[in-house]
Design an enzyme around this catalytic site. Structure first.
Site, PDB file in Angstrom:
ATOM      1  N   THR A  51       0.870  -1.170   0.000  1.00  0.00           N
ATOM      2  CA  THR A  51       0.000   0.000   0.000  1.00  0.00           C
ATOM      3  C   THR A  51       0.906   1.219   0.000  1.00  0.00           C
ATOM      4  O   THR A  51       2.120   1.078  -0.017  1.00  0.00           O
ATOM      5  CB  THR A  51      -0.897   0.056   1.250  1.00  0.00           C
ATOM      6  OG1 THR A  51      -0.088   0.451   2.365  1.00  0.00           O
ATOM      7  CG2 THR A  51      -1.525  -1.288   1.529  1.00  0.00           C
ATOM      8  N   CYS A  52       0.306   2.416   0.078  1.00  0.00           N
ATOM      9  CA  CYS A  52       1.209   3.568  -0.009  1.00  0.00           C
ATOM     10  C   CYS A  52       2.058   3.748   1.243  1.00  0.00           C
ATOM     11  O   CYS A  52       3.101   4.358   1.193  1.00  0.00           O
ATOM     12  CB  CYS A  52       0.481   4.842  -0.402  1.00  0.00           C
ATOM     13  SG  CYS A  52      -0.998   5.173   0.493  1.00  0.00           S
ATOM     14  N   ASN A  53       1.635   3.205   2.364  1.00  0.00           N
ATOM     15  CA  ASN A  53       2.456   3.393   3.559  1.00  0.00           C
ATOM     16  C   ASN A  53       3.181   2.140   4.024  1.00  0.00           C
ATOM     17  O   ASN A  53       3.902   2.179   4.999  1.00  0.00           O
ATOM     18  CB  ASN A  53       1.601   3.910   4.706  1.00  0.00           C
ATOM     19  CG  ASN A  53       1.145   5.313   4.432  1.00  0.00           C
ATOM     20  OD1 ASN A  53       1.901   6.099   3.871  1.00  0.00           O
ATOM     21  ND2 ASN A  53      -0.080   5.624   4.789  1.00  0.00           N
ATOM     22  N   HIS A 101       0.971  -8.812  14.870  1.00  0.00           N
ATOM     23  CA  HIS A 101       1.218  -7.699  13.947  1.00  0.00           C
ATOM     24  C   HIS A 101       0.185  -7.685  12.827  1.00  0.00           C
ATOM     25  O   HIS A 101      -0.392  -6.653  12.517  1.00  0.00           O
ATOM     26  CB  HIS A 101       2.629  -7.814  13.374  1.00  0.00           C
ATOM     27  CG  HIS A 101       2.911  -6.831  12.281  1.00  0.00           C
ATOM     28  ND1 HIS A 101       3.265  -5.528  12.533  1.00  0.00           N
ATOM     29  CD2 HIS A 101       2.857  -6.947  10.930  1.00  0.00           C
ATOM     30  CE1 HIS A 101       3.421  -4.884  11.393  1.00  0.00           C
ATOM     31  NE2 HIS A 101       3.178  -5.729  10.399  1.00  0.00           N
ATOM     32  N   SER A 111      -1.842   1.562  11.442  1.00  0.00           N
ATOM     33  CA  SER A 111      -1.835   2.545  10.356  1.00  0.00           C
ATOM     34  C   SER A 111      -1.289   3.874  10.833  1.00  0.00           C
ATOM     35  O   SER A 111      -1.287   4.161  12.023  1.00  0.00           O
ATOM     36  CB  SER A 111      -3.259   2.775   9.855  1.00  0.00           C
ATOM     37  OG  SER A 111      -3.771   1.602   9.321  1.00  0.00           O
ATOM     38  N   GLU A 116      -8.214   4.222  10.214  1.00  0.00           N
ATOM     39  CA  GLU A 116      -8.645   4.525   8.842  1.00  0.00           C
ATOM     40  C   GLU A 116      -9.128   3.228   8.193  1.00  0.00           C
ATOM     41  O   GLU A 116      -8.590   2.161   8.441  1.00  0.00           O
ATOM     42  CB  GLU A 116      -7.524   5.223   8.053  1.00  0.00           C
ATOM     43  CG  GLU A 116      -6.217   4.451   7.971  1.00  0.00           C
ATOM     44  CD  GLU A 116      -6.090   3.659   6.708  1.00  0.00           C
ATOM     45  OE1 GLU A 116      -6.962   3.804   5.839  1.00  0.00           O
ATOM     46  OE2 GLU A 116      -5.143   2.869   6.616  1.00  0.00           O
ATOM     47  N   GLN A 122      -7.439  -3.162   1.435  1.00  0.00           N
ATOM     48  CA  GLN A 122      -6.160  -3.396   0.757  1.00  0.00           C
ATOM     49  C   GLN A 122      -5.603  -4.769   1.110  1.00  0.00           C
ATOM     50  O   GLN A 122      -5.057  -5.469   0.258  1.00  0.00           O
ATOM     51  CB  GLN A 122      -5.168  -2.294   1.150  1.00  0.00           C
ATOM     52  CG  GLN A 122      -5.508  -0.951   0.529  1.00  0.00           C
ATOM     53  CD  GLN A 122      -4.831   0.224   1.224  1.00  0.00           C
ATOM     54  OE1 GLN A 122      -4.470   0.133   2.398  1.00  0.00           O
ATOM     55  NE2 GLN A 122      -4.672   1.323   0.510  1.00  0.00           N
ATOM     56  N   GLY A 191      -5.859  13.315  -9.266  1.00  0.00           N
ATOM     57  CA  GLY A 191      -5.996  11.874  -9.024  1.00  0.00           C
ATOM     58  C   GLY A 191      -7.318  11.664  -8.316  1.00  0.00           C
ATOM     59  O   GLY A 191      -7.664  12.400  -7.403  1.00  0.00           O
ATOM     60  N   GLY A 193      -8.711   9.018  -6.560  1.00  0.00           N
ATOM     61  CA  GLY A 193      -8.806   7.800  -5.749  1.00  0.00           C
ATOM     62  C   GLY A 193      -9.742   7.976  -4.562  1.00  0.00           C
ATOM     63  O   GLY A 193     -10.367   9.013  -4.380  1.00  0.00           O
ATOM     64  N   MET A 195      -8.932   8.149  -1.442  1.00  0.00           N
ATOM     65  CA  MET A 195      -8.377   9.113  -0.505  1.00  0.00           C
ATOM     66  C   MET A 195      -8.786  10.537  -0.909  1.00  0.00           C
ATOM     67  O   MET A 195      -9.149  11.359  -0.078  1.00  0.00           O
ATOM     68  CB  MET A 195      -6.859   8.960  -0.588  1.00  0.00           C
ATOM     69  CG  MET A 195      -6.108   9.266   0.629  1.00  0.00           C
ATOM     70  SD  MET A 195      -6.664   8.453   2.095  1.00  0.00           S
ATOM     71  CE  MET A 195      -6.003   9.643   3.226  1.00  0.00           C
TER      72      MET A 195
END
Lengths: 426, 271
Positions: A51-53, A101, A111, A116, A122, A191, A193, A195
């Site tokens: 994912t992005c993070n 975890h 997160s 969130e 995801q 964009g 998306g 988010m």
């Protein structure tokens, strides 16, 4: 099955700065990472989440060190980082800690913005991709399904979701420190998306008067713009739009920067230096970090926003506490199941189940037959013999020496056949 | 007269202390208290200046003590008058420190009432001196706003949120504060220079004679004029406007003290 074989290795916003994370991004093509991971022989089952993070691999292995080293090499294949640095940027959890975890990740406790909602989707996507490629087996199937149910349980039993302070909320807080109030301010979403949608909603709630959407595919931009009564523009109009908007939120999947310092400098003159707030929630980043050096331009990327989020964290901490307890509880349950995946407990369970049924049936029969003591003894012997003979072959089959993978599969079938895990499989 | 000054001084100390406490604990009750104490100090100060007038028999703006005391008085009332219309978070904490510094300087200068030199015996004295100093009061507010802007901007740019991020208002509010203070301060300053020039014509026979004080007033005027010009034409704002407001105020202070002590000229009787 030893719990220590389950491991998680990955990179997230806590262990690596965005400059490192953006180099690890695997957004476009999933086949490449899967074939690379499949080539790692030390790794038995695996699931790949990007994912992005965070980028992480959940896997089982009996040669842990070998597998970890190979996966690290895979993660950092695109950047020049030696193994020592790679170790510093990654986390490696094993056994019960790995289970814990994963449950925390699924329920959004790990997160950047606790609570969130997107991470669960995801993770589900990641699992779908992995199972479609048949890289997950009995253990990970069970583990991931369990993590989804833990996440669901936490969402219903705690308030963590409703009090979720999203990245976009943090962005609104900052915007207020720059603009005072957001009435009559214009926002540009680059964009389209999920988010971006979330952020647009927040901004409109806070008084932003107009939303403009720019996207690579104009069609998607138009749909999103309609939802907010805004307008849609092509991505090529980005610079000219910057003259009229006050807030720009960028979340494209573009591999490189889409806006440079030299593009914005002349725009500021045309804007008569009205402040411009740029929010970059894309990884890899869309906006040139040097933009922050321009006067009256304020650029925040995801890491910066997390600092703001950090500041209103305490409100959510008590909810997180409840959630952590649920995670700990379900981790224990999973470990129990895993213990049962050993051969002898399974055989014992089959035997005890048969014994319970036999005892119950004898009880019923004796109740209306009233046999003598001698008859009782022989019926007892008879039923025992039937059960032992009937179970002999399945038990011998289970005890045979197989490869660990085949044994796991066998145990799983056996447990399902005899329905040994009452709450299993859903 | 001296006891009155001491009373005013003590009230200012209380107000400043309350504002500083408020800055750190952000308790609204303390802010309200601080505001009332400052208002009381402002009133006491007005009475002090009034009694100085009666004691001297002329406008008490000729000695160093009186000038600085009047400067502090202007800052206080400029701030209090602003309070009616604007709410600038924690502005009081910064302004009260400025007032305090001015009052300390006033307290340490000689409070002897000087005989009025013949050149100053004119109806222009109260007009010119008071307008010029009230202008300085508003420019001092712009200076405070500038400092606050730079502190807040620094935290927003560096993304390290410390003491000031939550306590200071938005950049936009500070920038419009800058504009509003200058919108009042600059015309007053211009008027101060014009009245001074008319008085010079009457007293010395020439409108302008390039005495250091006049020169420095003009330099200061140009700094502010440049800032306002740039703001209205190319939209200078934010950081640059804040820095200019600070630079401008430094020029104001130099005109007030630097010129008096370093560059002797026809204005140098103040001291």
């Amino acid at each position: 099955m030893s719990v220590d074989r389950i491991q998680v290795l990955g990179v997230n916003h806590k262990t690596a700065p965005v400059a490192v994370r953006e180099k690890l991004c695997f957004s476009n093509d999933l086949d490449a990472p899967f074939s690379a991971l499949r080539a790692i022989s030390a790794c038995d089952e695996f699931c790949f989440l990007s994912t992005c993070n965070r980028v992480e691999v959940i896997y089982t292995s009996s040669e842990q060190e070998e597998a970890a080293r190979a996966i690290r090499r895979f993660l950092f294949s695109k950047c020049r980082v030696n193994d020592d640095e790679a170790v510093a940027y990654t986390y490696l959890h094993q056994g019960d800690k790995a289970v814990n975890h994963l449950f925390r990740v699924a329920s959004s406790l790990d997160s950047m913005v606790v609570g969130e909602p997107q991470i669960l989707g995801q993770l589900k996507d990641a699992y779908r991709e992995s199972s479609a490629r048949k890289t997950t087996g009995v253990i990970l199937n069970r583990l991931l399904h369990k993590s989804f149910s833990v996440a669901k349980r936490i969402r219903t039993e705690t308030n963590i979701g409703s009090s979720a302070v999203s990245i976009s909320y943090a962005a609104v807080e900052l915007a207020k420190k720059i603009f005072g109030n957001l009435d009559n301010k214009k926002a540009l979403l680059v964009g389209a998306g999920e988010m971006a949608e979330l952020a647009a909603e927040h901004l409109i709630n806070q008084g932003v008067s107009e939303v403009i959407v720019a996207n690579r595919t104009l069609e998607r931009a138009v749909t999103l713009a309609q939802r907010f009564n805004g307008s849609a523009v092509a991505l090529s109009e980005l610079i000219s739009q910057l003259e009229v908007v006050d807030i720009m939120l960028s979340s494209t999947g573009a591999p490189g920067l889409i806006l440079h310092k030299k593009d914005v400098k002349p725009v500021m003159r045309k804007r008569r230096n009205r402040p411009l707030f740029l929010i970059d929630i894309a990884v890899p980043r869309d906006l040139d970090p040097k933009l922050n050096d321009l006067d009256n331009v304020y650029l925040y990327d995801v890491d910066d926003l997390s600092n703001v989020v950090e500041m209103n964290k305490s409100e959510r901490e008590s909810e997180a506490c409840t959630a952590e307890r649920i995670v700990a509880e379900d981790t224990l349950k999973f470990l129990q199941w895993l213990d049962n995946m050993e051969v002898s407990p399974t055989i014992a369970a089959i035997r005890s189940k048969a014994e319970i049924i036999r005892k119950a049936e004898l009880e019923k029969t004796f109740h209306h037959l009233h046999p003598s003591a001698k008859e009782k003894k022989s019926i007892d012997k008879l039923t025992s013999a039937i059960i032992n003979k009937l179970l002999h072959d399945p038990i011998m089959f289970l005890k045979e020496n197989h490869s660990p993978e085949a044994r796991k599969q066998k145990l799983d079938w056996a447990r399902k056949l005899f329905s040994l895990d009452v709450d299993s499989g859903k | 007269m001296i006891p009155l000054f001491v009373l005013t001084f003590a009230t200012y100390i209380l107000a400043t202390a309350a504002y500083i406490v408020f800055f750190f604990n952000q308790n609204n009750k303390i802010r309200t208290t601080a505001r009332y104490i400052l208002l009381a100090a402002g009133i006491a100060h007005t009475i002090t200046i009034g009694s100085r007038y009666l004691a001297a028999g002329h406008t008490p703006l000729t000695t160093h003590h009186d000038t600085i005391s009047f400067f502090a008085w202007s800052v206080t009332w400029a701030f209090l008058s602003f309070r009616w219309r604007y709410k600038i978070k924690n502005f009081g904490s910064f302004v009260s420190i400025i007032i305090m510094i001015l009052m300390i300087i006033a307290a340490f200068s000689s409070k002897r009432i000087a005989e009025l030199p013949p050149a100053l015996q004119s109806g222009w004295l109260p007009v010119h001196a008071s307008i010029a100093i009230v202008a300085n009061g508003f420019l001092a507010l712009a200076f405070c706003g500038g400092i606050m802007y730079l502190l807040q901007e620094r935290e927003l740019k560096q993304k390290r949120f410390g003491l000031f991020y939550s306590r200071l208002p938005s950049l936009d509010a500070l920038d419009s504060l800058n504009q509003h203070c200058l919108a009042i301060g600059f015309p007053l300053m211009t008027l101060g220079i014009i009245t001074g020039s008319l008085w010079a014509k009457q007293a010395w026979g020439a409108y302008w004679q390039w005495d250091p004080k006049e020169t420095w007033s003009l330099i200061t005027w140009f700094i502010y004029a440049a800032l306002l010009h740039q703001r209205f034409t190319v939209g200078w704002r934010g950081r640059r406007a804040a820095i200019m407001a600070i630079v401008g105020f430094c020029a104001v202070l130099f005109t007030l003290w630097g010129v008096t002590y370093l560059l002797p000229g026809v204005h140098s009787y103040v001291g």
